[in-house]
Write a protein that holds these residues in place. Structure first.
Motif, PDB file in Angstrom:
ATOM      1  N   SER A 151      31.026 -24.867  -7.505  1.00 40.52           N
ATOM      2  CA  SER A 151      31.817 -24.041  -8.415  1.00 40.52           C
ATOM      3  C   SER A 151      30.889 -23.541  -9.517  1.00 40.52           C
ATOM      4  O   SER A 151      30.320 -24.322 -10.272  1.00 40.52           O
ATOM      5  CB  SER A 151      32.962 -24.859  -9.025  1.00 40.52           C
ATOM      6  OG  SER A 151      33.627 -24.122 -10.029  1.00 40.52           O
ATOM      7  N   GLU A 152      30.725 -22.227  -9.600  1.00 40.12           N
ATOM      8  CA  GLU A 152      29.739 -21.640 -10.510  1.00 40.12           C
ATOM      9  C   GLU A 152      30.000 -22.009 -11.970  1.00 40.12           C
ATOM     10  O   GLU A 152      29.066 -22.125 -12.766  1.00 40.12           O
ATOM     11  CB  GLU A 152      29.728 -20.122 -10.346  1.00 40.12           C
ATOM     12  CG  GLU A 152      28.644 -19.430 -11.146  1.00 40.12           C
ATOM     13  CD  GLU A 152      28.578 -17.939 -10.881  1.00 40.12           C
ATOM     14  OE1 GLU A 152      27.888 -17.228 -11.633  1.00 40.12           O
ATOM     15  OE2 GLU A 152      29.228 -17.485  -9.911  1.00 40.12           O
ATOM     16  N   ASN A 153      31.251 -22.222 -12.320  1.00 43.70           N
ATOM     17  CA  ASN A 153      31.593 -22.495 -13.711  1.00 43.70           C
ATOM     18  C   ASN A 153      31.776 -23.975 -14.028  1.00 43.70           C
ATOM     19  O   ASN A 153      32.164 -24.321 -15.147  1.00 43.70           O
ATOM     20  CB  ASN A 153      32.881 -21.737 -14.076  1.00 43.70           C
ATOM     21  CG  ASN A 153      32.700 -20.231 -14.007  1.00 43.70           C
ATOM     22  OD1 ASN A 153      31.668 -19.710 -14.416  1.00 43.70           O
ATOM     23  ND2 ASN A 153      33.693 -19.544 -13.473  1.00 43.70           N
ATOM     24  N   SER A 154      31.516 -24.844 -13.071  1.00 46.97           N
ATOM     25  CA  SER A 154      31.676 -26.276 -13.324  1.00 46.97           C
ATOM     26  C   SER A 154      30.609 -26.755 -14.304  1.00 46.97           C
ATOM     27  O   SER A 154      29.560 -26.121 -14.489  1.00 46.97           O
ATOM     28  CB  SER A 154      31.581 -27.070 -12.027  1.00 46.97           C
ATOM     29  OG  SER A 154      30.237 -27.112 -11.569  1.00 46.97           O
ATOM     30  N   GLU A 155      30.867 -27.885 -14.919  1.00 44.39           N
ATOM     31  CA  GLU A 155      29.900 -28.427 -15.863  1.00 44.39           C
ATOM     32  C   GLU A 155      28.598 -28.802 -15.154  1.00 44.39           C
ATOM     33  O   GLU A 155      27.506 -28.593 -15.697  1.00 44.39           O
ATOM     34  CB  GLU A 155      30.485 -29.655 -16.564  1.00 44.39           C
ATOM     35  CG  GLU A 155      29.628 -30.136 -17.717  1.00 44.39           C
ATOM     36  CD  GLU A 155      30.291 -31.220 -18.550  1.00 44.39           C
ATOM     37  OE1 GLU A 155      29.611 -31.773 -19.432  1.00 44.39           O
ATOM     38  OE2 GLU A 155      31.485 -31.512 -18.323  1.00 44.39           O
ATOM     39  N   VAL A 156      28.703 -29.320 -13.932  1.00 38.63           N
ATOM     40  CA  VAL A 156      27.498 -29.666 -13.171  1.00 38.63           C
ATOM     41  C   VAL A 156      26.672 -28.416 -12.871  1.00 38.63           C
ATOM     42  O   VAL A 156      25.438 -28.429 -12.991  1.00 38.63           O
ATOM     43  CB  VAL A 156      27.871 -30.396 -11.870  1.00 38.63           C
ATOM     44  CG1 VAL A 156      26.704 -30.382 -10.878  1.00 38.63           C
ATOM     45  CG2 VAL A 156      28.259 -31.842 -12.163  1.00 38.63           C
ATOM     46  N   SER A 157      27.323 -27.322 -12.486  1.00 40.15           N
ATOM     47  CA  SER A 157      26.590 -26.081 -12.208  1.00 40.15           C
ATOM     48  C   SER A 157      25.889 -25.562 -13.455  1.00 40.15           C
ATOM     49  O   SER A 157      24.750 -25.081 -13.392  1.00 40.15           O
ATOM     50  CB  SER A 157      27.544 -25.015 -11.664  1.00 40.15           C
ATOM     51  OG  SER A 157      27.988 -25.354 -10.368  1.00 40.15           O
ATOM     52  N   ARG A 158      26.553 -25.668 -14.589  1.00 40.34           N
ATOM     53  CA  ARG A 158      25.916 -25.225 -15.836  1.00 40.34           C
ATOM     54  C   ARG A 158      24.731 -26.116 -16.201  1.00 40.34           C
ATOM     55  O   ARG A 158      23.695 -25.624 -16.676  1.00 40.34           O
ATOM     56  CB  ARG A 158      26.958 -25.206 -16.961  1.00 40.34           C
ATOM     57  CG  ARG A 158      27.937 -24.049 -16.828  1.00 40.34           C
ATOM     58  CD  ARG A 158      28.879 -23.936 -18.000  1.00 40.34           C
ATOM     59  NE  ARG A 158      29.975 -24.890 -17.922  1.00 40.34           N
ATOM     60  CZ  ARG A 158      30.200 -25.849 -18.789  1.00 40.34           C
ATOM     61  NH1 ARG A 158      29.386 -26.004 -19.842  1.00 40.34           N
ATOM     62  NH2 ARG A 158      31.225 -26.670 -18.657  1.00 40.34           N
ATOM     63  N   LEU A 159      24.873 -27.409 -15.947  1.00 39.97           N
ATOM     64  CA  LEU A 159      23.748 -28.326 -16.163  1.00 39.97           C
ATOM     65  C   LEU A 159      22.572 -27.957 -15.265  1.00 39.97           C
ATOM     66  O   LEU A 159      21.411 -27.934 -15.707  1.00 39.97           O
ATOM     67  CB  LEU A 159      24.195 -29.763 -15.893  1.00 39.97           C
ATOM     68  CG  LEU A 159      23.094 -30.832 -15.771  1.00 39.97           C
ATOM     69  CD1 LEU A 159      22.271 -30.927 -17.050  1.00 39.97           C
ATOM     70  CD2 LEU A 159      23.709 -32.183 -15.427  1.00 39.97           C
ATOM     71  N   ASN A 160      22.849 -27.643 -14.012  1.00 34.98           N
ATOM     72  CA  ASN A 160      21.783 -27.332 -13.059  1.00 34.98           C
ATOM     73  C   ASN A 160      21.032 -26.041 -13.395  1.00 34.98           C
ATOM     74  O   ASN A 160      19.943 -25.792 -12.869  1.00 34.98           O
ATOM     75  CB  ASN A 160      22.359 -27.234 -11.643  1.00 34.98           C
ATOM     76  CG  ASN A 160      22.654 -28.600 -11.047  1.00 34.98           C
ATOM     77  OD1 ASN A 160      22.110 -29.614 -11.480  1.00 34.98           O
ATOM     78  ND2 ASN A 160      23.517 -28.637 -10.038  1.00 34.98           N
ATOM     79  N   LYS A 161      21.599 -25.210 -14.255  1.00 33.24           N
ATOM     80  CA  LYS A 161      20.958 -23.946 -14.631  1.00 33.24           C
ATOM     81  C   LYS A 161      20.126 -24.060 -15.909  1.00 33.24           C
ATOM     82  O   LYS A 161      19.511 -23.078 -16.334  1.00 33.24           O
ATOM     83  CB  LYS A 161      22.023 -22.865 -14.815  1.00 33.24           C
ATOM     84  CG  LYS A 161      22.780 -22.504 -13.546  1.00 33.24           C
ATOM     85  CD  LYS A 161      23.928 -21.553 -13.854  1.00 33.24           C
ATOM     86  CE  LYS A 161      24.750 -21.254 -12.608  1.00 33.24           C
ATOM     87  NZ  LYS A 161      25.932 -20.399 -12.915  1.00 33.24           N
TER      88      LYS A 161
END
Length: 335
Positions: free
Chosen positions: A76-86
């Motif tokens: 999920s592009e907007n998940s907290e994990v995705s934001r962390l990975n960026k």
């Protein structure tokens, strides 16, 4: 450690399936559903004295599962994990919940000496590309991804609640622990609205709440995934999680070899430790992490790991189709 040769099954793997019918009080009302969540089918069954309340509890469980998926899914592009990975090398301030799950993950990494490692994100990308093509991954791609893996390359600041990657290109993947955690949170949601008898089956992560009506234990069958009609054995459990991981969920075959979705972080390749591992534990998160770890470690080291942890048992099917039980596993086997 007890070993039993398997003569009647071919290439056995295990998946946990909850048996929720039979032996239940006629007076109990039941709410039941199965929905696609977190990349798998998640079934929830709630028993109670009132059908409307049981249905409301079931909905509360799914709401909580949705919340965890939106928080921790790397797809999920907007998940907290995705934001962390960026974030690259920049410290990322997390929610208390994600910080806790990452912290627990690192504890399992220490415990297993790296067999469990949430920084396998780059390797998972390589595997999924190979899965789509059913082609062995390029060695250079594997080596590049593996260079970005390593749980010791994550720094946690408990006071600031920040997570920092120490190597560029790192990504975490909570697939080996988030589903179990979601089941635990769904169970908490059920209990919060008064549910005392329920079962959650999140694609092989089974969490039993209390017992079935009439105080009977839940029956969890360990099934041969290569033959849906074939059950290896059945377990009788109350207030416990039963999780199974193995080489049968996401895989492809090439030149007679099976390449599965569980990565060995130490080699950068698919785990080859065993066909499957089933873990019984107090929480689904713990069972989820340990069953994945055993698939990497294999029978001998896997049983050694389990014997050192209180209130946890395991059953492992080795590559040569033998059963390895931890010392207390048999007490859960149903007759």
């Amino acid at each position: 450690m007890r070993r039993t040769a398997l003569f009647t099954l071919t290439a056995v793997a295990i998946v946990a399936t909850a048996i929720i019918s039979g032996g239940c009080s006629r007076e109990a009302s039941r709410a039941q559903d199965a929905r696609m969540k977190m990349g798998t089918i998640v079934g929830v069954t709630v028993y109670g004295n009132d059908e409307a309340r049981a249905q409301a509890a079931l909905e509360a469980a799914y709401v909580e599962i949705d919340r965890i998926e939106k928080l921790m899914s790397r797809y999920s592009e907007n998940s907290e994990v995705s934001r962390l990975n960026k974030t690259g090398l920049t410290p990322f301030k997390t929610s208390d919940e994600l910080f806790m799950v990452i912290g627990e993950s690192l504890k399992y990494s220490d415990m297993t000496e790296g067999a469990f490692d949430i920084t396998v994100g780059p390797l998972m990308k390589v595997f999924r590309a190979s899965l789509e093509k059913e082609k062995i991954p390029d060695e250079n791609a594997v080596a590049k991804a593996a260079s970005r893996v390593g749980f010791r390359k994550i720094s946690l600041d408990s006071s600031a609640k920040t997570v920092t990657f120490e190597s560029d290109g790192m990504e975490i993947d909570l697939g080996a622990i988030a589903k179990g955690y979601a089941a635990d949170r769904a169970a908490a949601a059920l209990k919060a609205v008064g549910a005392q008898s329920a079962i959650i089956d999140a694609g092989g992560d089974v969490l039993c709440i209390g017992s079935k009506p009439a105080e009977k234990p839940w029956t969890v069958a360990l099934r041969n995934p290569r033959d849906p009609e074939d059950f290896l054995l059945k377990l009788a459990v109350k207030d416990l999680a039963v999780t199974t991981s193995g080489d049968y969920e996401q895989y492809f075959e090439s030149n007679g070899n099976r390449f599965m979705h569980i990565m060995d972080p130490r080699t950068g390749k698919s785990a080859t430790g065993c066909i499957s591992a089933t873990v019984i534990a107090r929480t689904a998160m713990q069972a989820d992490a340990l069953s994945t770890s055993i698939c990497v470690l294999g029978p001998a080291d896997g049983i050694k790991l389990i014997e050192g942890i209180d209130d946890v048992e395991a059953l492992i099917v080795s590559k040569d189709r033998q059963l390895f039980r931890s010392s207390g596993f048999s007490k859960f086997e149903a007759e």
